[in-house]
Design an enzyme around this catalytic site. Sequence first.
Site, PDB file in Angstrom:
ATOM      1  N   ASN A 120       2.307   2.854  -2.768  1.00  0.00           N
ATOM      2  CA  ASN A 120       3.628   3.028  -2.191  1.00  0.00           C
ATOM      3  C   ASN A 120       4.109   4.456  -2.220  1.00  0.00           C
ATOM      4  O   ASN A 120       3.815   5.220  -3.136  1.00  0.00           O
ATOM      5  CB  ASN A 120       4.665   2.097  -2.855  1.00  0.00           C
ATOM      6  N   ALA A 121       4.806   4.815  -1.164  1.00  0.00           N
ATOM      7  CA  ALA A 121       5.454   6.115  -1.069  1.00  0.00           C
ATOM      8  C   ALA A 121       6.767   5.871  -0.336  1.00  0.00           C
ATOM      9  O   ALA A 121       6.957   6.310   0.783  1.00  0.00           O
ATOM     10  CB  ALA A 121       4.584   7.099  -0.298  1.00  0.00           C
TER      11      ALA A 121
ATOM     12  N   GLY B 240       9.389   7.080  -1.183  1.00  0.00           N
ATOM     13  CA  GLY B 240      10.094   8.366  -1.151  1.00  0.00           C
ATOM     14  C   GLY B 240      11.462   8.296  -1.792  1.00  0.00           C
ATOM     15  O   GLY B 240      12.384   9.005  -1.402  1.00  0.00           O
TER      16      GLY B 240
ATOM     17  N   ASN C  25      13.952   8.208 -14.601  1.00  0.00           N
ATOM     18  CA  ASN C  25      12.681   8.299 -13.887  1.00  0.00           C
ATOM     19  C   ASN C  25      12.283   9.766 -13.743  1.00  0.00           C
ATOM     20  O   ASN C  25      12.821  10.475 -12.898  1.00  0.00           O
ATOM     21  CB  ASN C  25      12.824   7.617 -12.525  1.00  0.00           C
TER      22      ASN C  25
ATOM     23  N   CYS D 283       7.919   9.725 -11.016  1.00  0.00           N
ATOM     24  CA  CYS D 283       7.488   9.210  -9.724  1.00  0.00           C
ATOM     25  C   CYS D 283       6.533  10.193  -9.073  1.00  0.00           C
ATOM     26  O   CYS D 283       6.892  11.334  -8.793  1.00  0.00           O
ATOM     27  CB  CYS D 283       8.684   8.965  -8.809  1.00  0.00           C
TER      28      CYS D 283
ATOM     29  N   ASN E 180       4.835   4.487 -14.899  1.00  0.00           N
ATOM     30  CA  ASN E 180       5.116   4.508 -13.463  1.00  0.00           C
ATOM     31  C   ASN E 180       3.797   4.287 -12.712  1.00  0.00           C
ATOM     32  O   ASN E 180       2.785   3.973 -13.332  1.00  0.00           O
ATOM     33  CB  ASN E 180       5.728   5.866 -13.090  1.00  0.00           C
TER      34      ASN E 180
ATOM     35  N   GLY F   4       0.006  -2.416  -9.535  1.00  0.00           N
ATOM     36  CA  GLY F   4      -0.682  -3.698  -9.454  1.00  0.00           C
ATOM     37  C   GLY F   4      -1.917  -3.767 -10.337  1.00  0.00           C
ATOM     38  O   GLY F   4      -2.167  -2.869 -11.149  1.00  0.00           O
TER      39      GLY F   4
ATOM     40  N   THR G 267       4.815  -5.179  -9.102  1.00  0.00           N
ATOM     41  CA  THR G 267       3.972  -5.600  -8.000  1.00  0.00           C
ATOM     42  C   THR G 267       3.535  -7.059  -8.103  1.00  0.00           C
ATOM     43  O   THR G 267       3.177  -7.676  -7.090  1.00  0.00           O
ATOM     44  CB  THR G 267       2.751  -4.672  -7.921  1.00  0.00           C
TER      45      THR G 267
HETATM   46  C1  LIG Z   1       7.360  -0.436  -3.899  1.00  0.00           C
HETATM   47  C2  LIG Z   1       7.545   0.199  -5.236  1.00  0.00           C
HETATM   48  C3  LIG Z   1       8.659   0.995  -5.472  1.00  0.00           C
HETATM   49  C4  LIG Z   1       8.858   1.597  -6.695  1.00  0.00           C
HETATM   50  N1  LIG Z   1       9.960   2.347  -6.906  1.00  0.00           N
HETATM   51  C5  LIG Z   1      10.202   2.866  -8.140  1.00  0.00           C
HETATM   52  C6  LIG Z   1      11.396   3.580  -8.407  1.00  0.00           C
HETATM   53  O1  LIG Z   1      12.244   3.737  -7.566  1.00  0.00           O
HETATM   54  N2  LIG Z   1      11.568   4.083  -9.650  1.00  0.00           N
HETATM   55  C7  LIG Z   1      10.649   3.905 -10.649  1.00  0.00           C
HETATM   56  O2  LIG Z   1      10.853   4.373 -11.775  1.00  0.00           O
HETATM   57  N3  LIG Z   1       9.501   3.229 -10.423  1.00  0.00           N
HETATM   58  C8  LIG Z   1       9.270   2.706  -9.194  1.00  0.00           C
HETATM   59  N4  LIG Z   1       8.110   2.004  -8.970  1.00  0.00           N
HETATM   60  C9  LIG Z   1       7.152   1.835 -10.058  1.00  0.00           C
HETATM   61  C10 LIG Z   1       7.326   0.492 -10.766  1.00  0.00           C
HETATM   62  O3  LIG Z   1       8.577   0.410 -11.382  1.00  0.00           O
HETATM   63  C11 LIG Z   1       6.237   0.306 -11.846  1.00  0.00           C
HETATM   64  O4  LIG Z   1       6.383   1.301 -12.832  1.00  0.00           O
HETATM   65  C12 LIG Z   1       4.838   0.411 -11.274  1.00  0.00           C
HETATM   66  O5  LIG Z   1       4.792  -0.190  -9.998  1.00  0.00           O
HETATM   67  C13 LIG Z   1       3.799  -0.238 -12.161  1.00  0.00           C
HETATM   68  O6  LIG Z   1       4.103  -1.570 -12.426  1.00  0.00           O
HETATM   69  P1  LIG Z   1       3.529  -2.810 -11.535  1.00  0.00           P
HETATM   70  O7  LIG Z   1       2.051  -2.671 -11.468  1.00  0.00           O
HETATM   71  O8  LIG Z   1       3.992  -4.021 -12.292  1.00  0.00           O
HETATM   72  O9  LIG Z   1       4.181  -2.705 -10.204  1.00  0.00           O
HETATM   73  C14 LIG Z   1       7.916   1.400  -7.730  1.00  0.00           C
HETATM   74  C15 LIG Z   1       6.790   0.609  -7.488  1.00  0.00           C
HETATM   75  C16 LIG Z   1       6.579   0.009  -6.266  1.00  0.00           C
HETATM   76  C17 LIG Z   1       5.362  -0.822  -6.055  1.00  0.00           C
END
Ligand SMILES: Cc1cc2nc3c(=O)[nH]c(=O)nc-3n(C[C@H](O)[C@H](O)[C@H](O)COP(=O)(O)O)c2cc1C
Lengths: 260, 260, 303, 303
Positions: free
Chosen positions: D65-66, D68, D123, D126, D190, D216, D265
């Site tokens: 994901n990006a 942004g 955060n 990112c 993250n 994921g 995810t």
């Molecule tokens: C679509 C998406 C958007 C995300 N946006 C943020 C965000 O705005 N701030 C943040 O700290 N982490 C963000 N993350 C990271 C997640 O909070 C998490 O740390 C990361 O995805 C790993 O966990 P997971 O494998 O359970 O998704 C985002 C992840 C995804 C997939």
Amino acid sequence: MSDLMQTFPIRKIIEHGPGVKSFYFDQTFEVQAGQFINLWIPGVDEKPFSVSHIQDGQIEISVKAYGPFTHRLMQSQPGQLLGIRGPFGHGFTLKDRGLLIGGGIGIAPLRLLARQLHERGLHFVSLLGAVSRHEIIFADEFERLGTCYFTTDDGSKGKKGFVTEDVAAIIETEQIKQVYAAGPEIMFVKLKAILDTLHVPYEFCMERYMKCGIGICGQCVLDDSGIRVCVEGPVLNQDDLQDVTELGMMHRNASGKRSI
Amino acid sequence: MSDLMQTFPIRKIIEHGPGVKSFYFDQTFEVQAGQFINLWIPGVDEKPFSVSHIQDGQIEISVKAYGPFTHRLMQSQPGQLLGIRGPFGHGFTLKDRGLLIGGGIGIAPLRLLARQLHERGLHFVSLLGAVSRHEIIFADEFERLGTCYFTTDDGSKGKKGFVTEDVAAIIETEQIKQVYAAGPEIMFVKLKAILDTLHVPYEFCMERYMKCGIGICGQCVLDDSGIRVCVEGPVLNQDDLQDVTELGMMHRNASGKRSI
Amino acid sequence: MTRFLGLKPDSLLVLASGILGLTASSLKRVIDFGAGAVTTKSFNLEVRKGHKAPSIIPFKNGVLNAVGLSNPGVQEMALEIEKFKKRCDAPLFASVFGRTIEEYGEVIQQLIDRVQPDLIEINVSCPNVRSEFGTPFGDSLDDTARVTEIAKKYAGKIPVSVKLGPHGPGIGRLARVCEDNGADAITAINTVGPGMLIDINVMKPVLSNKTGGVSGPAILPIAVKSVYEVFEHVSIPIIGTGGVTGTEDAIQMILAGATLIGIGTAVYYEGIEVFAKINRGITEYLQKHGRTSIEEIRGKAHE
Amino acid sequence: MTRFLGLKPDSLLVLASGILGLTASSLKRVIDFGAGAVTTKSFNLEVRKGHKAPSIIPFKNGVLNAVGLSNPGVQEMALEIEKFKKRCDAPLFASVFGRTIEEYGEVIQQLIDRVQPDLIEINVSCPNVRSEFGTPFGDSLDDTARVTEIAKKYAGKIPVSVKLGPHGPGIGRLARVCEDNGADAITAINTVGPGMLIDINVMKPVLSNKTGGVSGPAILPIAVKSVYEVFEHVSIPIIGTGGVTGTEDAIQMILAGATLIGIGTAVYYEGIEVFAKINRGITEYLQKHGRTSIEEIRGKAHE
Ligand SMILES: Cc1cc2nc3c(=O)[nH]c(=O)nc-3n(C[C@H](O)[C@H](O)[C@H](O)COP(=O)(O)O)c2cc1C
Ligand SMILES: Cc1cc2nc3c(=O)[nH]c(=O)nc-3n(C[C@H](O)[C@H](O)[C@H](O)COP(=O)(O)OP(=O)(O)OC[C@H]3O[C@@H](n4cnc5c(N)ncnc54)[C@H](O)[C@@H]3O)c2cc1C
Ligand SMILES: Cc1cc2nc3c(=O)[nH]c(=O)nc-3n(C[C@H](O)[C@H](O)[C@H](O)COP(=O)(O)OP(=O)(O)OC[C@H]3O[C@@H](n4cnc5c(N)ncnc54)[C@H](O)[C@@H]3O)c2cc1C
Ligand SMILES: Cc1cc2nc3c(=O)[nH]c(=O)nc-3n(C[C@H](O)[C@H](O)[C@H](O)COP(=O)(O)O)c2cc1C
Ligand code: FES
Ligand code: FES
């Protein structure tokens, strides 16, 4: 079952002879005789072992105390959790009129083979050897399933001498069409010479130092064929062994360096 | 088909009316009427579109020129590669004695619905509205499949006025048991009021700003229900819409901020 | 036929270091299965047993390994390389490492006194040696520069590729430093992480070393991005490695800018047959897209 | 019931930032499905549209994901948090970021002038903002220290968790710096990478931003290892996040040392039902192992 590590409790431990114990686990996978699993003692090490028996929903691993790992294993207790990955590799092919030749702890995979041949109604004869009477494990089981020949170094059971001495004669009398062998590598060297001359097909259950069990580390690869004992083996036949130049010679230890 | 991005050549492009074109792709997945795909113009952007038709192994997407993305799409040529992910979400449930109410480009998903109802031998009636005669796309197809009512803002086809004006009467005459609607959100607001009073079950094909299509970004979520249009929708029924407080109101744009 | 630093491998697929790379027989077999070139397991001056087992363990989306740079030492490996060279014409890349920057020079010296590999790959990026030698040299721009310089000095006319990881100060900047110090190619990437797997029944890390580098499908996007970034920073060729298990993955690497493609963990997922399969797949892809040579699409994703 | 910084969430599962975290309705629904707490999408002072689509794209073993850091800005988010707080007792964590170190302070100020979240998550990690703001603050020990310090100053008595990535100078050292500067908790990790996916037919990166963070299943081992490392470096609690999609993954996190578990995810892979499923799984696991509380096994893998 799978290549991923999973832990299971030891259900039962039985002592079979001097320094040989069997460990039982719930059966969570099918296995061909000759295939092996990797057994992990958490926090200690992980080593390969053949499945020696399957019965009543349990698999059995029969282990001989050797070095640090197997000695540690001897101290484990029922209920203790061990890691199991596998089964790995290719096992024996099941054919009629077989001769099963086992030396020492090498008898373990042949035990499951005997069982599987018997279940399919395939005729076979066994030839088991060891240092002395006490070290021929599972003798009664083999005897129950068919004709058995024994040899011991000290003559305490069967003929005094080595298994390889009587092979040609037994093949002749018992009209053997296929030889299966598991045991010390020096036995394979002698057997190979005899069997190649007699043109009797054979399958040997090989051992090599193993790390991954999944065919990538290269630790168990045989010179000059490049065959991986953990994937294409551990059971290899006369064709697989054609280009193997290292039979009975030095092979690789944990560093990958050659040693005996 | 899958959630993973894959690219496919445009097989054919047909112009249907002012600023409306259909794009054809090889059909690589099954689709329920109402489900949508994400269409990617490489290097440009990706936007959601309903599947409007399936025939002869091709899927059809019918697009109205609107802003930057759809205008860019209008310029694409057969053979050009576009990315497709999907189909996403839940489509219409197929019931007997349906009334299909479509406004503008919202007619697109109803076209596939009409086809699927017809194939199952389910009876239905259509009520299609637009600004003028030219903007009622696929009118002949709907007419071929059953009774059709039309309304246009300028009276150039059917009755002058809005689709919502005649709904109650049609439900009565045609003994309608289920309403299906797709079109501008203001239409849904009026329809909901009418249908809730008449206690006729309905399914609306909703549109919200979408980013992921796979239910994680939260962009398409409806107040106050928390329902995700991309997963639980885009087709939502009277129960799903019970707690939705934002129907016809501001909803979220790319930043997640509310706008009209 | 591919051109790479004056070599003409029959395929652009290279066996990655640490996979089936201990012996001549093993390396030769991989060539027979369709690899264009092979890389030896990384070795140094000493004989190293590596970590106890489990040291290589699959998880749901990849493999975790901490073999601990076990190797039979430069003398034994030189013998195997010699044996390989006698039996096979395909290019062989010798992967070396050192516990100190100086050891990189010594092991290369001892190696080329005995045998001439077609390329020397400098492993500065193995994440498993962190605890033993501090952080990998590849986490530091300065150390990477010095290792490259010393490797070039000792390698003489044998080309040198520096193997980098996705960590540290940014793989693009690292690659630039390598190029500036004479590197002839970049291998990107080594394993990612490291990671850890814990058995929830015995409540212990599964790897004896506790942590291990991640390889296989899980790391493909990180590898593709790394190759893409290196391609933007240098003009020397790239051996794109990491998570390639099929044709599509391999093409992604090429489009990102790789000249050769490293294949490692795929041997677990797809068997040694993976080389022939991807070779075939690439040929079909080129035909389908009306291209006569892979060169036409190299780095295309940058356009 | 779990204890975490004086809070008593009904479950130790927390919705991770960026997933279904834009509105009160969405966050509330996730609580209804079994989460113990929820984290908002990261926001800052401005209204940000983020990158064009595709900005979130599944690959074989995870999601790239990006987005942004698109967000409706602190004012709108404060309204949503207020709405959530009116409708729901469960703890809400507000995730904030800044384009400058000072902006972290300002956004916290503007937030708590309007509403009191139960925790402020900072955060700094990112990986998508690299190109826009230079490298993430979380790649630098100094920047991380300063952001933590400023966040603590403005947050007043609201606890602060710093969200770290597996990159940079080592997550253990980063966590230590956060603790030293007053952080009340660490969120680890993250997304990883970043990574890239290239479509081999159009020969272009799929994400509009070209690169994106990996989340994921692919990153689970890296997340577990990160939590394990943080646990060895600090004594403040950890929100273990990354690749958790099932009970076994969650237990691994606890054994590595996590107090709460972030779920992101997995909502794609398992649906919102994933919270209830893992809650149930953890209860069963404790029963099976004869444990009465999760506290008994926290950090057990370190023994
Ligand atoms: C679509 C998406 C958007 C995300 N946006 C943020 C965000 O705005 N701030 C943040 O700290 N982490 C963000 N993350 C990271 C997640 O909070 C998490 O740390 C990361 O995805 C790993 O966990 P997971 O494998 O359970 O998704 C985002 C992840 C995804 C997939
Ligand atoms: C396919 C296969 C099946 C086997 N089946 C059995 C069995 O059913 N019962 C049984 O008792 N033993 C079996 N073994 C042998 C068993 O793996 C060794 O006895 C054990 O590894 C010895 O470890 P140790 O620490 O006790 O002794 P060490 O002193 O470490 O080694 C003793 C011997 O075992 C060999 N060995 C050590 N480590 C390994 C390793 N990682 N991989 C392979 N060989 C190793 C050594 O080369 C040496 O010859 C099998 C081996 C293989 C390869
Ligand atoms: C489930 C669904 C099915 C759709 N089916 C069709 C269809 O079959 N035919 C058709 O022509 N259009 C359809 N649309 C609408 C289509 O997505 C928009 O017309 C398109 O996104 C407009 O983009 P633009 O750049 O041309 O215009 P813009 O000027 O960017 O936007 C015009 C309108 O489209 C909406 N829109 C813009 N971007 C998105 C987005 N990412 N997600 C959702 N809405 C967006 C805006 O809110 C605005 O109302 C559908 C939308 C959804 C959500
Ligand atoms: C078991 C194993 C051992 C490895 N040993 C080495 C090594 O000795 N030297 C090295 O540079 N890379 C080593 N690697 C890394 C690989 O060469 C490769 O860079 C990495 O695994 C990513 O590629 P893959 O996903 O195709 O395996 C090893 C990888 C594995 C899985
Ligand atoms: S044990 Fe690793 S290849 Fe056989
Ligand atoms: S578009 Fe992302 S949740 Fe619906």
